[in-house]
Motif scaffolding. Structure first.
Motif, PDB file in Angstrom:
ATOM      1  N   PHE A 100       7.359 -22.420   1.716  1.00 44.02           N
ATOM      2  CA  PHE A 100       8.161 -21.454   2.019  1.00 44.02           C
ATOM      3  C   PHE A 100       7.635 -20.449   1.625  1.00 44.02           C
ATOM      4  O   PHE A 100       7.847 -20.322  -0.263  1.00 44.02           O
ATOM      5  CB  PHE A 100       9.617 -21.865   1.047  1.00 44.02           C
ATOM      6  N   SER A 101       7.585 -19.890   2.503  1.00 49.11           N
ATOM      7  CA  SER A 101       6.535 -18.149   1.616  1.00 49.11           C
ATOM      8  C   SER A 101       6.572 -17.596   2.460  1.00 49.11           C
ATOM      9  O   SER A 101       7.024 -17.000   3.960  1.00 49.11           O
ATOM     10  CB  SER A 101       5.075 -18.243   1.715  1.00 49.11           C
ATOM     11  N   ILE A 102       7.040 -16.585   1.889  1.00 48.89           N
ATOM     12  CA  ILE A 102       7.885 -15.166   2.446  1.00 48.89           C
ATOM     13  C   ILE A 102       6.880 -13.756   2.604  1.00 48.89           C
ATOM     14  O   ILE A 102       5.680 -13.332   1.251  1.00 48.89           O
ATOM     15  CB  ILE A 102       9.235 -14.210   1.484  1.00 48.89           C
ATOM     16  N   CYS A 103       5.773 -13.507   3.838  1.00 46.37           N
ATOM     17  CA  CYS A 103       5.063 -13.105   3.335  1.00 46.37           C
ATOM     18  C   CYS A 103       5.187 -10.978   3.511  1.00 46.37           C
ATOM     19  O   CYS A 103       5.390 -10.839   4.637  1.00 46.37           O
ATOM     20  CB  CYS A 103       3.632 -13.683   4.209  1.00 46.37           C
ATOM     21  N   PHE A 104       4.279 -10.467   3.124  1.00 50.50           N
ATOM     22  CA  PHE A 104       4.335  -9.019   3.178  1.00 50.50           C
ATOM     23  C   PHE A 104       3.399  -8.007   3.416  1.00 50.50           C
ATOM     24  O   PHE A 104       2.388  -8.767   2.736  1.00 50.50           O
ATOM     25  CB  PHE A 104       4.840  -8.785   1.924  1.00 50.50           C
ATOM     26  N   LEU A 105       3.138  -7.066   3.848  1.00 51.46           N
ATOM     27  CA  LEU A 105       1.936  -6.262   4.059  1.00 51.46           C
ATOM     28  C   LEU A 105       2.864  -4.819   3.280  1.00 51.46           C
ATOM     29  O   LEU A 105       3.816  -4.617   3.256  1.00 51.46           O
ATOM     30  CB  LEU A 105       2.362  -5.250   5.492  1.00 51.46           C
ATOM     31  N   CYS A 106       1.357  -5.215   1.879  1.00 54.40           N
ATOM     32  CA  CYS A 106       1.601  -4.672   1.023  1.00 54.40           C
ATOM     33  C   CYS A 106       0.410  -3.233   0.569  1.00 54.40           C
ATOM     34  O   CYS A 106      -0.907  -3.142   1.863  1.00 54.40           O
ATOM     35  CB  CYS A 106       1.272  -4.963  -0.465  1.00 54.40           C
TER      36      CYS A 106
END
Length: 156
Positions: A100-106
């Motif tokens: 369960f991973s929430i991925c962000f562009l940073c």
């Protein structure tokens, strides 16, 4: 190795829990991506980790990237939520979780390159070399989604 990732595997153990986690896609000059070579499974991976109690997911990704790579980041966009029940992670201590991973562009805004107790190496790796390094397919999916240009978040 104290972590095994199972992906669509008949040999996968049954998950006992779901733990919220975050991961970050950090690009450099649109041609390179920030990755760490993990101690726990020997694979290259996006920086990230568990969300701690009392943290927002934004706080968690900033903390995890800083801890694992030495860089400070600003969250730019949600890439997606990754909760495929066919991605099971088994740890040496017996814990078994469903991803369960929430991925962000940073975006990198400061700091300097550093390794941690979780990373053997940290590098900006050319996107053209992703097929030549030891990286789990689920990490490649997140990277492809981040690079797709899609303004809507992926739910996978």
């Amino acid at each position: 190795m104290n972590r095994i990732d199972y992906y669509y595997s008949d040999n996968a153990p049954k998950p006992q829990k779901i733990v919220p986690a975050v991961s970050a896609v950090v690009l450099q000059d649109v041609k390179k991506i920030l990755l760490q070579e993990r101690f726990d499974n020997g694979k290259w991976s996006l920086p990230g980790g568990n969300v701690d109690p009392g943290e927002t997911v934004e706080d968690a990704i900033k903390r995890e990237v800083k801890e694992e790579t030495g860089f400070d980041v600003e969250v730019k966009q949600l890439v997606g939520v990754y909760s495929d029940p066919n991605h099971v992670i088994a740890y040496e201590d017996g814990e078994v979780r469903q991803q369960f991973s929430i991925c962000f562009l940073c975006e990198k805004i400061g700091g300097s390159l550093a390794t941690s107790s979780e990373s053997k190496r940290v590098e900006f790796i050319s996107l053209s070399k992703l097929d030549t390094i030891n990286i789990h397919v689920t990490q490649k999916i997140r990277i492809q989604d981040a690079l797709s240009g899609n303004s809507k978040a992926f739910i996978r």
